[in-house]
Design a protein around this motif. Structure first.
Motif: not given
Length: 484
Positions: A12-13, A118-121, A291-292
């Motif tokens: 993520l990044g 925009y990614g989230q785990l 918020n990830i």
């Protein structure tokens, strides 16, 4: 929802830590993918940090060359001018080339899949793109790396949220500079951008909360660069207790940054007001950890938002690692890369790779440059109750005298019993390059005699380090140019 695409490592990044990780992962034959959001691929350094600021520092330096000329033999028929719009256009071209060659092409070479959005785990090692170009995509890995970087941080000053202000990111979009800018902050971003803007014709006032600029570095460095800035015409005010920020416009409307901003502060008990056409906030950064999906996965953060990791960069969730600015200081591109590399070694090879942060150099690319590595005099005094330290002024260094570039100093801190060099701090021309010899000395426990015994080219600025080491052994005022 389709099943996630599987990889060995998902990230993520898309900045320095991420790209160092995919480089090491490729060496190990691992499959990788990353989700990039916010800044374009490459992260802070290439897009809004190191690359554009160093380019613009060079532009500004050439623009100031005539006024800085120390030689009577050189005359200028007219003063140089800087076309700011042209400077930013040139910056954009360099950034685009770096981004393509050093990131996009590199990811393709290592066969890394890049997803934009925009990614989230959403699970221990599953990332979902919840918004953006690749919305709905899910990728899963054996291990996950969080490398989401940081963003400019603004302090809680009354009224600051109600006015427009520049940051180190937004200033790169401003083609029409104001005549005056107040800068809140006294670290490297404030100093570098303060000098850039001053040298292209903006009236600059730097307002620092603490009693000195570069407050995290050796005391002498801040004092010396402050003197140099004031001689150049940059006003620096330290010891501010900020009270309020407000638009100087009568209506306090949304055009405040164009009409003026007033900073109300207290300095040494006296109320002061600083008004400029615009405000620049350069008070540091905050980790991009909100918020990830961290809390649901048991990934803990520090009070400032930095992700908590152990010395091997493993978070409180054993399948998730973190690296780069999102884990906190030092927020340096080179450190982020080293951390990203070590994540892969530790996650897939159990190598226990760590970093000695004491041997990481820090540089401020102003003119004169500022550079430091290792322990400061105050830190050594607090630990040992004594300090064996020596300082040489650049005006005593042969090369500096010969080229009439004598601003600055070099300080060496050595162990009072073993004579090993534990800290080196410098201000002066080429300090950013000179610090590497000092870094090796700190990293490999070299003594002052090791440096003295090493033949240095003459005349060079690097001799300042050797000369400072010689002051532990002799009176260098009674010494020919290149003894020993």
């Amino acid at each position: 929802m389709p099943s996630p695409t599987d990889y060995d490592l998902v990230i993520l990044g898309g900045g320095a830590a991420a790209f160092a990780a995919i480089t090491e992962a490729s060496r190990q034959g691992l499959s990788t993918a990353m989700v990039n959001t916010g800044l374009p691929i490459g992260g802070t350094c290439v897009n809004v940090g190191c690359v554009p600021s160093k380019h613009l520092l060079a532009v500004a330096e050439h623009g100031a060359a005539a006024s800085d000329n120390p030689f009577d033999a050189v005359t200028y028929t007219e003063e140089p001018t800087v076309d700011w719009t042209e400077a930013l256009d040139g910056t954009d071209e360099i950034v685009e080339r770096f981004r393509q060659e050093n990131y996009v092409d590199v990811a393709e070479h290592f066969e890394t899949d890049i997803y934009e959005g925009y990614g989230q785990l959403i699970d221990d090692t599953t990332i979902e793109v919840v918004d953006g170009l690749d919305k709905g995509t899910r990728i899963a890995g054996e291990k996950a790396l969080i490398a989401t970087g940081s963003s400019p941080w603004a302090p809680p000053i009354d009224g600051l949220d109600d006015v427009e202000y520049y940051t180190s990111e937004t200033i790169l979009d401003e083609r029409d500079l104001p005549e005056s800018i107040s800068i809140i902050g006294g670290g490297y971003i404030a100093l570098e951008w303060g000098q850039i803007l001053h040298r292209v014709g903006v009236d600059i006032t730097i307002l620092q909360r603490s009693d000195r600029i570069l407050s995290g570095m050796e005391v002498q460095l801040g004092r010396e660069i402050q003197r140099a800035f004031r001689e150049e015409g940059i006003d620096i005010v330290t010891g501010n207790d900020f009270q309020q920020v407000q638009s100087a416009a009568a209506d306090g409307g949304t055009e405040a940054i164009q009409q003026g901003v007033t900073v109300e502060t207290t300095v040494d008990g006296d109320s002061r007001v600083f008004t400029a056409e615009a405000l620049f906030v350069a008070t540091g950064v905050q980790p991009n950890s909100q918020n990830i999906g961290l809390e649901a996965l048991g990934v803990e953060t520090e009070p400032d938002g930095a992700i908590r990791v152990d010395e091997c960069f493993q978070t409180t969730n054993s399948d998730i690692y973190a690296a780069g600015d999102v884990i906190g200081e030092p927020e340096l591109e080179t450190v982020a890369a080293k951390e990203g590399n070590h994540v892969v070694k530790n996650a897939f090879g159990d190598e226990g790779a760590t970093i000695d942060y004491n041997a990481v150099p820090a540089v401020v690319f102003t003119s004169p440059e500022v550079a430091a590595v290792g322990t400061t005099e105050l830190e050594y005094m607090n630990e040992h109750g004594t300090c064996s330290c020596r300082t040489v002024q650049m005006e005593d260094v042969p090369r500096a005298k010969a080229v009439k570039n004598t601003d600055g100093l070099v300080q060496v801190v050595k162990h009072h019993e073993t004579d090993e060099i534990v800290g080196v701090h410098m201000v002066g021309p080429r300090a950013a390059d000179m610090i590497m010899e000092a870094t090796l000395a700190v990293k490999f426990d070299l003594t002052v005699d090791d440096i003295i015994d090493t033949v240095h080219p003459f005349p060079t600025f690097s001799e300042a380090f050797k000369q400072t080491c010689q002051t532990f052994r002799r009176d260098t005022s009674k010494m020919s140019c290149c003894i020993e």
